[in-house]
Design an enzyme around this catalytic site. Structure first.
Site, PDB file in Angstrom:
ATOM      1  N   THR A  90      42.422  42.819  37.388  1.00 42.07           N
ATOM      2  CA  THR A  90      41.294  42.474  38.265  1.00 42.07           C
ATOM      3  C   THR A  90      39.915  42.556  37.602  1.00 42.07           C
ATOM      4  OG1 THR A  90      42.508  43.130  40.205  1.00 42.07           O
ATOM      5  CG2 THR A  90      40.133  43.093  40.425  1.00 42.07           C
ATOM      6  N   ASN A 111      41.017  47.897  34.390  1.00 41.61           N
ATOM      7  CA  ASN A 111      40.344  48.438  35.578  1.00 41.61           C
ATOM      8  C   ASN A 111      39.867  49.861  35.279  1.00 41.61           C
ATOM      9  OD1 ASN A 111      40.912  46.109  37.032  1.00 41.61           O
ATOM     10  ND2 ASN A 111      42.836  46.925  37.828  1.00 41.61           N
ATOM     11  N   LYS A 172      36.839  44.740  47.343  1.00 38.97           N
ATOM     12  CA  LYS A 172      36.907  45.652  46.192  1.00 38.97           C
ATOM     13  C   LYS A 172      35.529  45.777  45.536  1.00 38.97           C
ATOM     14  CE  LYS A 172      41.664  44.776  44.615  1.00 38.97           C
ATOM     15  NZ  LYS A 172      42.489  44.163  43.555  1.00 38.97           N
ATOM     16  N   ASP A 173      35.141  46.989  45.187  1.00 38.62           N
ATOM     17  CA  ASP A 173      33.833  47.161  44.540  1.00 38.62           C
ATOM     18  C   ASP A 173      33.731  46.314  43.264  1.00 38.62           C
ATOM     19  OD1 ASP A 173      35.140  48.870  42.499  1.00 38.62           O
ATOM     20  OD2 ASP A 173      35.154  50.400  44.040  1.00 38.62           O
ATOM     21  N   ARG A 174      34.754  46.413  42.405  1.00 45.98           N
ATOM     22  CA  ARG A 174      34.662  45.670  41.140  1.00 45.98           C
ATOM     23  C   ARG A 174      34.640  44.167  41.348  1.00 45.98           C
ATOM     24  NH1 ARG A 174      39.611  48.252  41.549  1.00 45.98           N
ATOM     25  NH2 ARG A 174      41.516  47.021  41.332  1.00 45.98           N
ATOM     26  N   ASP A 316      45.764  40.214  46.693  1.00 44.76           N
ATOM     27  CA  ASP A 316      46.324  41.092  45.647  1.00 44.76           C
ATOM     28  C   ASP A 316      47.104  42.250  46.273  1.00 44.76           C
ATOM     29  OD1 ASP A 316      46.424  41.954  42.740  1.00 44.76           O
ATOM     30  OD2 ASP A 316      45.403  43.691  43.569  1.00 44.76           O
ATOM     31  N   HIS A 320      51.089  42.890  45.782  1.00 42.81           N
ATOM     32  CA  HIS A 320      51.636  44.140  45.239  1.00 42.81           C
ATOM     33  C   HIS A 320      52.635  44.768  46.211  1.00 42.81           C
ATOM     34  CE1 HIS A 320      49.519  44.817  41.510  1.00 42.81           C
ATOM     35  NE2 HIS A 320      48.363  44.490  42.071  1.00 42.81           N
ATOM     36  N   ASP A 363      41.617  35.977  39.428  1.00 44.51           N
ATOM     37  CA  ASP A 363      41.344  36.952  38.356  1.00 44.51           C
ATOM     38  C   ASP A 363      42.587  37.210  37.506  1.00 44.51           C
ATOM     39  OD1 ASP A 363      42.641  38.114  40.472  1.00 44.51           O
ATOM     40  OD2 ASP A 363      41.539  39.995  40.389  1.00 44.51           O
ATOM     41  N   HIS A 364      43.741  36.717  37.980  1.00 44.89           N
ATOM     42  CA  HIS A 364      45.035  36.817  37.291  1.00 44.89           C
ATOM     43  C   HIS A 364      46.034  36.280  38.290  1.00 44.89           C
ATOM     44  CE1 HIS A 364      45.964  40.174  39.958  1.00 44.89           C
ATOM     45  NE2 HIS A 364      44.789  40.695  39.643  1.00 44.89           N
TER      46      HIS A 364
HETATM   47 ZN    ZN Z   1      46.578  43.650  41.306  1.00 51.10          ZN
END
Ligand code: ZN
Length: 556
Positions: A90, A111, A172-174, A316, A320, A363-364
């Site tokens: 991410t 990460n 998500k913060d990032r 995401d 998962h 992002d992936h």
């Molecule tokens: Zn992930």
């Protein structure tokens, strides 16, 4: 001939005088108004966390006309778009899309990673020097300080003398912080637990703006604590596996990973408001917030281009938890498509059709659940990292009488360099010995030392991806890659991180101002996106964008 040239020089002289007579101010105003009216008023960069390319095609018949299909029908579809480095995770993903470069240069190598100087694990966006805004939780102590290069949003800020805004939004913060860049006006992310609000940090501001306070007060989060059932009849979801199977984790407090999920009932055992993030509704609340940001931040309302980055991360969490072949994933994408449609309609209304430009990527991507792949005879499996580490340690102990392993994370081994020097050993020799040892392990497919990464140039293949992900200052002493579809993860749910196609192949769609209609199977890379946006705006490229190139064929 002489006459013509005399006439010409008279004309040039008259023009020159005229130009001199004109006040300089109006001349610049005229030029800039032509220039700026031909520019996009707002660039929206969307990341869908863990989105595989085939989600566009597998669920195509379930999508409406106003979301993904609108982008495909009006814009440009790069169908063979890939990540060009490892690890496909991410934080590196978000940084690479917006900075047009890879961990080799932007420094976001994972990460969380082991910091060689601090001798401890650090979080990509964690920043002890700033304070939370909108919460008392340390979830607000975040900034982009670990990213070493600029994003195209930063370059747009510099170009417009800070008049063009940059705003980042995500659960998500990032996902909010890295894309918007260092000079962003704001990044907002979702804090769940018992609060359910969008928050920020003092890196950006000392207090949340009124529109964010109003959004939080409107109980937006509470409204999503409701049952999550499939949007269409589940019987029609023929593009995904059975709802009940052995490959899904599910939620605490519910026996089976099957629809429906009552979030109000499940919330207490699943992190309070955090459960929203783990469902399709996490994307809906991000869409709500992004739409509110259009008015709240007055985006796309003047001649200085603004940048809004939106990261939909719930995809995401769902991947998962349930795996890429689940009914939950199919429903999450059907609902995300509707959220995108809603968002694009708001952009049409508030910024105006043809005034804004959007790109959408990921992002992936992610691997099919290996246990599922095994069940259909495709090579796949699981890695026991504890056993592996023990094996490495006993090898070093036997060979050198010491264990040099400080840390293993993100498929990188960090060695105790001080101890190696103390024992008068050559670092390269220890690295090479360990590389030769672990390449003999059943599941390890590739292994290279930091010395090799720094001294050998790999132009293609998995080695090239490893090298573009390798940061000389921050990465470990040895980097390795497992066999295809072998993961260090539980037997339920999907993950990502490798350089194989299932992790690298992601959508890349552009539409709106300055974008042609079309599609290509030519290979494009994730690092091409930021240079393309810089080219669209005719501004400087991000300062580390020495890998990507503008995709000229998508630009009008
Ligand atoms: Zn992930």
């Amino acid at each position: 001939m002489k006459k013509i040239s005399t006439l010409l020089s008279v004309a040039i002289f008259v023009m020159a005088c005229k130009a001199q007579e004109q006040p300089k101010v109006s001349e610049t105003t005229e030029k800039s108004s032509y220039y700026f009216t031909h520019k996009s008023k707002l660039v929206v960069g969307i990341i869908v966390d863990q989105m595989r390319y085939d989600y566009l095609t597998r669920f195509y018949n379930k999508y409406g006309e106003g979301g993904f299909k609108r982008m495909m029908n009006e814009g440009f579809n790069c169908k063979n778009n890939h990540f060009n480095y490892v690890p496909t995770k991410t934080a590196p993903g978000h940084a690479s899309v917006f900075s047009g470069t890879t961990p080799k240069y932007h420094g976001i190598i994972a990460n969380d990673w082991y910091d060689k100087d601090l001798k401890k694990s650090v979080y990509c966006a964690g920043d002890e020097s700033v304070n939370p805004v909108g919460t008392t939780s340390s979830a607000g102590k975040m900034s982009p300080h670990r990213m070493l290069t600029t994003t195209f949003a930063d370059e747009n800020r510099l170009f417009t003398q800070m008049r063009g805004k940059s705003i980042g939004v995500s659960v998500k913060d990032r996902g909010a912080i890295l894309p918007a860049g260092h000079s962003a006006n704001a990044a907002y992310w979702f804090y769940g637990k018992d609060q359910g609000d969008f928050i920020s940090s003092t890196y950006y501001m000392n207090d949340l703006p009124q529109w964010v306070k109003d959004f939080n007060k409107s109980d937006a989060a509470e409204s999503y604590l409701k049952p999550w059932d499939t949007y269409y009849n589940i019987e029609t979801y023929t593009e995904s596996g059975t709802d009940l199977n052995d490959f899904e984790e599910g939620f605490e407090g519910k026996e089976t990973a099957t629809f429906p999920y009552d979030l109000n009932v499940l919330k207490d055992k699943n992190g309070g408001f955090d459960i929203i993030k783990a469902t399709a509704y996490g994307n809906s609340i991000v869409a709500d917030f992004a739409i509110a940001a259009l008015s709240g931040e007055q985006l796309g309302q003047d001649n200085d281009t603004d940048v809004l980055t939106v990261s939909f991360s719930s995809t995401d969490y769902v991947g998962h938890n349930f795996g890429v072949n689940s009914k939950e994933i199919e429903d999450t994408y059907i609902r995300l498509d509707l959220d995108l449609e809603r968002f694009y309609k708001a952009l049409d209304e508030k910024v105006g059709k043809g005034n804004y430009t959007v790109f959408l990527t990921a992002d992936h991507a992610a691997v099919d659940v290996p246990a599922y792949l095994q069940s259909v005879k495709i090579p796949a499996g699981y890695v026991n990292t504890k056993e592996e580490r023990a094996q490495m340690e006993s090898f070093l102990q036997n060979k050198y009488g010491a264990n040099f392993i400080e840390n293993i994370s993100n498929n990188q081994i960090f060695l105790d360099r001080a101890k190696i020097a103390e024992m008068n050993l050559e670092l390269e020799d220890v690295q090479e010995a360990l590389v030769n040892e672990i390449i003999g392990y059943q599941n390890i497919y590739k292994a290279y030392s930091a010395t090799t990464m720094s001294t050998t140039s790999f132009p293609i293949g998995l080695e090239a991806l490893l090298q573009k992900g390798y940061n000389q200052k921050r990465s470990g002493d040895i980097i390795f890659e497992y066999n295809a579809a072998y993961i260090s993860y539980g037997r339920k749910g999907s993950t990502h991180g490798s350089g194989f196609d299932y992790d690298t192949h992601v959508p890349l769609l552009f539409f709106g101002k300055g974008i042609k209609h079309g599609q290509t199977f030519d290979k494009t890379e994730i690092t091409d996106i930021a240079p393309t946006m810089s080219a669209l705006l005719d501004i400087s490229f991000p300062n580390g964008a020495i890998i990507g190139k503008p995709l000229e064929f998508v630009l009008d």
